[in-house]
Scaffold this motif. Structure first.
Motif, PDB file in Angstrom:
ATOM      1  N   GLY A 163       0.803  -1.208   0.000  1.00  0.00           N
ATOM      2  CA  GLY A 163       0.000   0.000   0.000  1.00  0.00           C
ATOM      3  C   GLY A 163       0.838   1.260   0.000  1.00  0.00           C
ATOM      4  O   GLY A 163       2.009   1.258   0.411  1.00  0.00           O
ATOM      5  N   LYS A 166       0.421   5.165   1.359  1.00  0.00           N
ATOM      6  CA  LYS A 166      -0.450   5.973   2.196  1.00  0.00           C
ATOM      7  C   LYS A 166       0.235   7.278   2.552  1.00  0.00           C
ATOM      8  O   LYS A 166       1.468   7.349   2.622  1.00  0.00           O
ATOM      9  CB  LYS A 166      -0.852   5.208   3.459  1.00  0.00           C
ATOM     10  N   ARG A 188      -5.238   9.659   7.268  1.00  0.00           N
ATOM     11  CA  ARG A 188      -4.405   9.292   6.128  1.00  0.00           C
ATOM     12  C   ARG A 188      -5.252   8.742   4.982  1.00  0.00           C
ATOM     13  O   ARG A 188      -6.349   8.214   5.181  1.00  0.00           O
ATOM     14  CB  ARG A 188      -3.354   8.273   6.548  1.00  0.00           C
ATOM     15  N   TYR A 189      -4.716   8.861   3.781  1.00  0.00           N
ATOM     16  CA  TYR A 189      -5.371   8.345   2.578  1.00  0.00           C
ATOM     17  C   TYR A 189      -4.473   7.256   1.997  1.00  0.00           C
ATOM     18  O   TYR A 189      -3.260   7.438   1.897  1.00  0.00           O
ATOM     19  CB  TYR A 189      -5.585   9.471   1.563  1.00  0.00           C
ATOM     20  N   LYS A 190      -5.063   6.140   1.620  1.00  0.00           N
ATOM     21  CA  LYS A 190      -4.266   4.993   1.164  1.00  0.00           C
ATOM     22  C   LYS A 190      -4.792   4.449  -0.148  1.00  0.00           C
ATOM     23  O   LYS A 190      -6.005   4.394  -0.373  1.00  0.00           O
ATOM     24  CB  LYS A 190      -4.301   3.880   2.227  1.00  0.00           C
ATOM     25  N   THR A 224      -0.644  -0.496  -3.712  1.00  0.00           N
ATOM     26  CA  THR A 224       0.560  -0.397  -4.525  1.00  0.00           C
ATOM     27  C   THR A 224       0.301  -1.080  -5.874  1.00  0.00           C
ATOM     28  O   THR A 224      -0.190  -2.209  -5.908  1.00  0.00           O
ATOM     29  CB  THR A 224       1.744  -1.084  -3.833  1.00  0.00           C
ATOM     30  N   VAL A 243      -2.451  10.270  -3.984  1.00  0.00           N
ATOM     31  CA  VAL A 243      -2.465  10.456  -2.526  1.00  0.00           C
ATOM     32  C   VAL A 243      -2.253  11.926  -2.161  1.00  0.00           C
ATOM     33  O   VAL A 243      -2.965  12.493  -1.330  1.00  0.00           O
ATOM     34  CB  VAL A 243      -1.390   9.568  -1.865  1.00  0.00           C
ATOM     35  N   ASP A 297       1.679   4.541  11.370  1.00  0.00           N
ATOM     36  CA  ASP A 297       1.809   5.933  10.919  1.00  0.00           C
ATOM     37  C   ASP A 297       3.255   6.415  10.981  1.00  0.00           C
ATOM     38  O   ASP A 297       3.560   7.523  10.530  1.00  0.00           O
ATOM     39  CB  ASP A 297       0.948   6.871  11.784  1.00  0.00           C
TER      40      ASP A 297
END
Length: 246
Positions: A13, A15, A30-32, A35, A51, A233
């Motif tokens: 991923g 993010k 967060r925005y994800k 991949t 993103v 994070d």
């Protein structure tokens, strides 16, 4: 203060979020995105652009990368396309995003965040951050100073890369129970403890949010083993830290 943007590029991923560097936390949720497969430079760059543009962010961007990064250039690529090797990734992202961009090793970013804000804060001696996810990332510190690009997930264990046996992805791939996986993690920790004699080992990565399922199963050892405070994070926060200091 104005938030700095951090993007964490992983094998599964990508993010990102603006980061409040006074608190050491994302300033927004967060925005994800997943991949891309294959994770070619052009495909990953477009995913990163999505993103960043999700937040309409205009300032500097820090980005992590799963491999050795020296001066913004990619020297190895783990769990992403080998076409990254040799690329000036910082220049590529700078040009594509049209804003300042800083690139560093993914586990180094996570470690920097944990040492400043999390489980490694105010801890001297040798501190080792390990991220268990698609692979195993590492960040090694001595009295707070980072030794970059250690990539200890690629140490040899039973004739193959250690991350092939002990990563979180290996647990899922081999359908291991938590006790079965803990045995493999212990074997890996024995190896890194023997080589580096850390006083503190911080366990991070995606699996850190489930630390209660496996950390109590690990055997007693000389090093103190603790979960990461920033959980998954940490890479985003560390990437923003790097962008702010560049």
């Amino acid at each position: 203060m104005t938030a700095v943007f951090g993007v964490d590029i992983g094998g599964s991923g990508i993010k990102g979020a603006p980061v409040d560097l006074e608190r050491g936390t994302p300033a927004e949720e967060r925005y994800k995105v997943l991949t891309p497969r294959p994770a070619s430079p052009s495909a990953v760059v477009e995913a990163v652009r999505e993103v960043v543009e999700h937040f309409d962010h205009q300032g500097p961007v820090g980005l992590t990368f799963p491999g050795v990064v020296v001066g913004g250039r990619i020297l190895t690529a783990a769990n992403v396309d080998e076409d990254w090797i040799g690329l000036d990734a910082a220049g590529l992202f700078r040009e594509t995003l049209d804003r300042p961009a800083t690139v560093l090793n993914d586990a180094d970013a996570a470690g920097l965040a944990e040492v400043r804000y999390g489980a490694g804060r105010d801890r001297g001696g040798v501190v080792l951050m390990l991220t268990f996810g698609t692979g195993i990332g590492s960040a090694l510190f001595t009295d707070g100073a980072l030794v970059p690009n250690t990539e200890l997930g690629h140490l040899e264990l039973r004739g193959k890369d250690a991350e092939r046996r002990a990563s979180s992805a290996a647990r899922e791939r081999h359908e291991l129970s938590w006790p079965e996986w803990a045995v493999r993690v212990d074997e890996y920790l024995d190896l890194v403890e023997r080589l580096f004699s850390p006083q503190l080992i911080i366990v991070g990565g995606g699996v850190s949010r489930k630390h209660d399922k496996f950390l109590p199963l690990l055997k007693e050892r000389t090093a103190e083993v603790v979960p990461a405070v920033l959980r998954n994070d940490a890479g985003i926060v560390g990437a923003a830290m790097a962008a702010a200091s560049d």
